[in-house]
Every structure is written in structure tokens, then in C-alpha cells.
Design a protein around this motif. Sequence first.
Motif, PDB file in Angstrom:
ATOM      1  N   PRO A 129      15.041   9.848  34.740  1.00  0.00           N
ATOM      2  CA  PRO A 129      15.097   8.963  33.523  1.00  0.00           C
ATOM      3  C   PRO A 129      13.759   8.064  33.283  1.00  0.00           C
ATOM      4  CG  PRO A 129      16.899   7.709  34.772  1.00  0.00           C
ATOM      5  CD  PRO A 129      16.117   9.239  35.574  1.00  0.00           C
ATOM      6  N   LEU A 130      13.059   8.056  32.278  1.00  0.00           N
ATOM      7  CA  LEU A 130      11.824   6.951  32.266  1.00  0.00           C
ATOM      8  C   LEU A 130      11.749   6.659  30.728  1.00  0.00           C
ATOM      9  CD1 LEU A 130       9.532   8.934  34.636  1.00  0.00           C
ATOM     10  CD2 LEU A 130      10.390   6.582  34.705  1.00  0.00           C
ATOM     11  N   GLY A 131      11.199   5.573  30.581  1.00  0.00           N
ATOM     12  CA  GLY A 131      10.802   5.148  29.126  1.00  0.00           C
ATOM     13  C   GLY A 131       9.273   5.706  28.902  1.00  0.00           C
ATOM     14  N   LEU A 132       9.043   6.374  28.319  1.00  0.00           N
ATOM     15  CA  LEU A 132       7.263   6.842  27.910  1.00  0.00           C
ATOM     16  C   LEU A 132       6.973   5.842  26.795  1.00  0.00           C
ATOM     17  CD1 LEU A 132       7.728  10.509  27.226  1.00  0.00           C
ATOM     18  CD2 LEU A 132       7.250   9.278  29.381  1.00  0.00           C
ATOM     19  N   ILE A 133       5.744   5.248  26.970  1.00  0.00           N
ATOM     20  CA  ILE A 133       5.271   4.049  26.372  1.00  0.00           C
ATOM     21  C   ILE A 133       4.189   4.765  25.314  1.00  0.00           C
ATOM     22  CG2 ILE A 133       3.859   2.019  26.676  1.00  0.00           C
ATOM     23  CD1 ILE A 133       4.859   2.091  29.559  1.00  0.00           C
ATOM     24  N   ALA A 134       4.341   4.312  24.097  1.00  0.00           N
ATOM     25  CA  ALA A 134       3.442   5.176  23.127  1.00  0.00           C
ATOM     26  C   ALA A 134       2.037   4.417  23.119  1.00  0.00           C
ATOM     27  CB  ALA A 134       3.947   4.837  21.683  1.00  0.00           C
ATOM     28  N   ASP A 135       1.026   5.339  23.151  1.00  0.00           N
ATOM     29  CA  ASP A 135      -0.509   4.840  23.295  1.00  0.00           C
ATOM     30  C   ASP A 135      -1.373   5.613  22.540  1.00  0.00           C
ATOM     31  OD1 ASP A 135      -2.524   3.143  24.529  1.00  0.00           O
ATOM     32  OD2 ASP A 135      -2.870   4.889  25.933  1.00  0.00           O
ATOM     33  N   GLY A 136      -1.322   5.388  21.167  1.00  0.00           N
ATOM     34  CA  GLY A 136      -2.014   6.154  20.051  1.00  0.00           C
ATOM     35  C   GLY A 136      -1.351   7.457  20.307  1.00  0.00           C
ATOM     36  N   ASP A 137      -2.301   8.521  20.234  1.00  0.00           N
ATOM     37  CA  ASP A 137      -1.933   9.616  20.176  1.00  0.00           C
ATOM     38  C   ASP A 137      -1.356  10.372  21.643  1.00  0.00           C
ATOM     39  OD1 ASP A 137      -2.504  10.322  17.624  1.00  0.00           O
ATOM     40  OD2 ASP A 137      -4.426  11.041  17.946  1.00  0.00           O
ATOM     41  N   ASN A 138      -1.308   9.314  22.670  1.00  0.00           N
ATOM     42  CA  ASN A 138      -0.936   9.758  24.089  1.00  0.00           C
ATOM     43  C   ASN A 138       0.507   9.112  24.571  1.00  0.00           C
ATOM     44  OD1 ASN A 138      -3.316  11.339  24.390  1.00  0.00           O
ATOM     45  ND2 ASN A 138      -3.972  10.320  26.082  1.00  0.00           N
ATOM     46  N   TRP A 139       0.949   9.363  25.311  1.00  0.00           N
ATOM     47  CA  TRP A 139       2.205   8.786  26.157  1.00  0.00           C
ATOM     48  C   TRP A 139       1.848   8.311  27.653  1.00  0.00           C
ATOM     49  CZ3 TRP A 139       6.164   7.579  23.166  1.00  0.00           C
ATOM     50  CH2 TRP A 139       6.182   7.971  21.813  1.00  0.00           C
ATOM     51  N   ILE A 140       2.322   7.174  27.844  1.00  0.00           N
ATOM     52  CA  ILE A 140       2.125   6.483  29.126  1.00  0.00           C
ATOM     53  C   ILE A 140       3.327   7.019  29.970  1.00  0.00           C
ATOM     54  CG2 ILE A 140       1.612   4.685  30.528  1.00  0.00           C
ATOM     55  CD1 ILE A 140      -0.839   5.379  28.774  1.00  0.00           C
TER      56      ILE A 140
END
Length: 188
Positions: free
Chosen positions: A22-33
Motif C-alpha cells: 500500500p502506498l500513497g501516490l503523489i500527484a505531480d502534474g501529469d505524472n505520479w510520484i
Amino acid sequence: MPRIVETIVTTTNAKGEAHIAPLGLIADGDNWIIAPFRPSRTLDNLNEVPFAIASHTDDVRVFAGCVTGRKSWPTCTAERVPGMRLIDAVSHWEMAVESITNDQQRPRFSCRLEYEASHRPWEGFNRAQAAVLECAVLITRLSMLPPEKIENELKYLEIAISKTAGPREEEAWGWLMEKIDAWRALQG
């Protein structure tokens, strides 16, 4: 604050062995961190095979299970990138690592979305499901947070469980409380 999407991320090592976390994906424009802590198998896998699959699930047992050692969930092959996704996902994203920002604690993998699919309607989370997610995150931070904060958070989350949990949420909560009870025993 950036938008963070709590999801189940599957990565694969060079041998083709899948790892679910389980992870929290971080929004970064069109990408995900993706920012896994060091050390972690997710980090190792992303360095070996720079692809990840985010499975969005409404079964919170997967989140609770992953943080309590229950990581065997049914998977199937992803459509376009190497790896696996949860069979029971509501939807999933297939991502390729575009760049890496090194960090001593949490390297950041910037991922481009290669493919996305919806598998069935999303009905949303009830309060008990949200409480299970919050408790799962809390468990990953037991060594980082003061015991008083953990106990206060648990008291609040237990209200939602007692009012709105169904059988899946009760099972997930039970797994999490086993982990909490073990942590409490170590606290003395």
C-alpha cells in the motif's frame, strides 16, 4: 499540499516476482510520484524493473493485510507494462518510471501513466473503510509517532468502525488491532 491517492502498488523484480504494497501516490502534474522509504522491496524492485501498477481497490482488507503480513492477493498480468495488478481492482493504472530524485530516506520515482482501465463502478468508501485506511497508514508509522498520538487517533477511528463496519472492515480492523496489541506490549 499535493493530492495523494492511497492505492495498492505492485512492482516486480528482475526475476518477475511481484511485490504488493500500500502506498500513497503523489500527484505531480501529469505524472505520479512513488516515494518508498529506504529500505524497501518496492524501492529495490523499481530500481530493477522501472514499472509499477496501481490497483485501486474498495476491499480495505488488502491495505490492512499488506501492513500486517498478509500479502497474498489474487493478481493477473498487466496489459501494457511488465508486472501484475490485483484481479479485484475497481480500476488500475500502469506506470513507467520517467526519472528518479535520490534521497537518503525516500527516493522519488516520477512515473508516467502508460495505461489505465476501469473494471467496475466505484461506489466510494464508507467511514469504516476510511478508518481502516487511516489505521493502516498509522501502523506504518508506529516507530515515528508518539504513543499518545497513536492512542488518540485509534480512539477516534474506532468510532467509525463501531458505527459503519461490515464484515470485510471488521476483519481488516481485527488484523490491524493484532498489530497494535503487539506494539502496545512492546511499549510496556
